[in-house]
Write an enzyme that holds these catalytic residues in place. Structure first.
Site, short mmCIF file in Angstrom:
data_model
loop_
_atom_site.label_atom_id
_atom_site.label_comp_id
_atom_site.label_asym_id
_atom_site.label_seq_id
_atom_site.Cartn_x
_atom_site.Cartn_y
_atom_site.Cartn_z
N LEU A 110 19.70 40.71 14.64
CA LEU A 110 20.32 39.46 14.20
C LEU A 110 20.40 38.56 15.42
O LEU A 110 20.83 39.02 16.49
CB LEU A 110 21.72 39.71 13.63
CG LEU A 110 21.81 40.38 12.27
CD1 LEU A 110 23.27 40.73 11.96
CD2 LEU A 110 21.26 39.47 11.18
N ASP A 111 20.01 37.30 15.29
CA ASP A 111 20.03 36.44 16.46
C ASP A 111 21.46 36.08 16.85
O ASP A 111 22.41 36.40 16.15
CB ASP A 111 19.15 35.20 16.26
CG ASP A 111 19.64 34.26 15.18
OD1 ASP A 111 20.84 34.28 14.88
OD2 ASP A 111 18.82 33.50 14.63
N LYS A 112 21.59 35.41 17.97
CA LYS A 112 22.91 35.12 18.55
C LYS A 112 23.80 34.37 17.57
O LYS A 112 25.01 34.64 17.48
CB LYS A 112 22.72 34.30 19.84
CG LYS A 112 24.02 33.86 20.52
CD LYS A 112 23.69 33.17 21.84
CE LYS A 112 24.95 32.65 22.52
NZ LYS A 112 25.40 31.37 21.90
#
Length: 280
Positions: A110-112
């Protein structure tokens, strides 16, 4: 040699991976460097046959024992990055893990700016099956967009788009969860996952994602797990995920078993390059 004995033999690199010591690709490097002994003798061939029940494996003179398989779920907060360390000093998902745990790695990313359900495990083969694009395992997201979602917009999302760099991005399903005067919460289900899949798809339609939360992987829901909290999967949850993968295999969607090792290698290579952001 009996048939039973033959079935118990695996290659040395695979044995190290099965024991949970490292990935197969990392095991290849250790073996080629002469750091691995089998029954007291240095072996430089990663395919050297091993009977895990009786043979003794050492790395740098230390015996390698089987590591208990660990399957965890984390409710990843927004702002945390899916890396072991970060050169910018940002908080990583490992900050939420007990230091007494064996080495684990994220199953997908999951990206930031994204949040929600993130699986972690030291079972590389299982992780490779869950993340393989060929598995078509559903991932469910709840997201807030910066517009009111019309029927035409939902139809466009459902049809998929081709991005400027030539990727065709599609979703399995999309529906409205709730709407407001200026924005809408949608539920999107993916059965594949490319780099920043949802964000890129919606950006191609002129939409901005205000929040993005992964709420389920296959039959496993995030449930009431609090942000930043971690817990092991129950045996029933692990069985349900395994059953979902088996069901896909019976439908002929999973590649042949001979490709499994390549999926494992790709997964571990991804772990070494965890700085990339992707919804899977």
């Amino acid at each position: 040699m009996t048939a039973t004995n033959r079935t118990r033999q695996v290659g040395l690199a695979r044995a190290l991976s099965k024991l949970g010591y490292c990935s197969r690709s990392e095991a290849f490097d250790l073996i080629h460097a002469g750091r691995v002994r089998l029954n007291g003798a240095i072996r430089r061939d990663p395919e050297t046959p091993v009977r895990r029940e009786s043979d003794r494996i050492e790395v740098d003179g230390q015996p390698v024992a089987a590591t208990v398989k660990v399957y965890l779920m984390l409710n990843k907060p927004r702002g945390a990055v899916t890396t072991a360390s970060d050169e910018k000093g940002r908080q990583t998902v490992y900050a939420f893990l007990d230091t007494a745990l064996p080495r684990v790695a994220p199953v997908g990313r999951l990206d930031k700016a994204s949040e929600g359900l993130l699986l972690l495990t030291n079972d590389s083969e299982w992780a490779a099956q869950v993340t393989s694009p060929a598995s078509h395992l559903d991932k469910t997201y709840h997201l807030q967009i910066d517009q009111v979602a019309s029927a035409t917009l939902l139809e466009s999302i459902g049809k998929g788009v081709t991005t400027n760099d030539g990727d065709f991005l599609r979703v399995r399903s999309v529906r409205v969860l709730r709407g407001g005067k200026r924005n809408t919460w949608l539920e999107i289900v993916l059965d594949e996952g490319r780099n920043r899949h949802i964000r890129r798809l919606l950006a191609s339609l002129g939409l901005a994602v205000l929040r993005l939360v992964r709420v389920a992987v296959g039959p496993l829901p995030l449930g009431q797990l609090r942000k930043g909290s971690v817990r092991p999967l129950t045996s029933e949850e692990k069985h349900a995920l395994d059953q979902a993968l088996q069901d896909k295999a019976r439908q002929g969607r999973l590649p042949a078993i001979a490709t499994k090792n390549r999926r494992v290698s790709r997964w571990k290579e991804t772990i070494r390059n965890r700085g990339r952001s992707e919804e899977q």
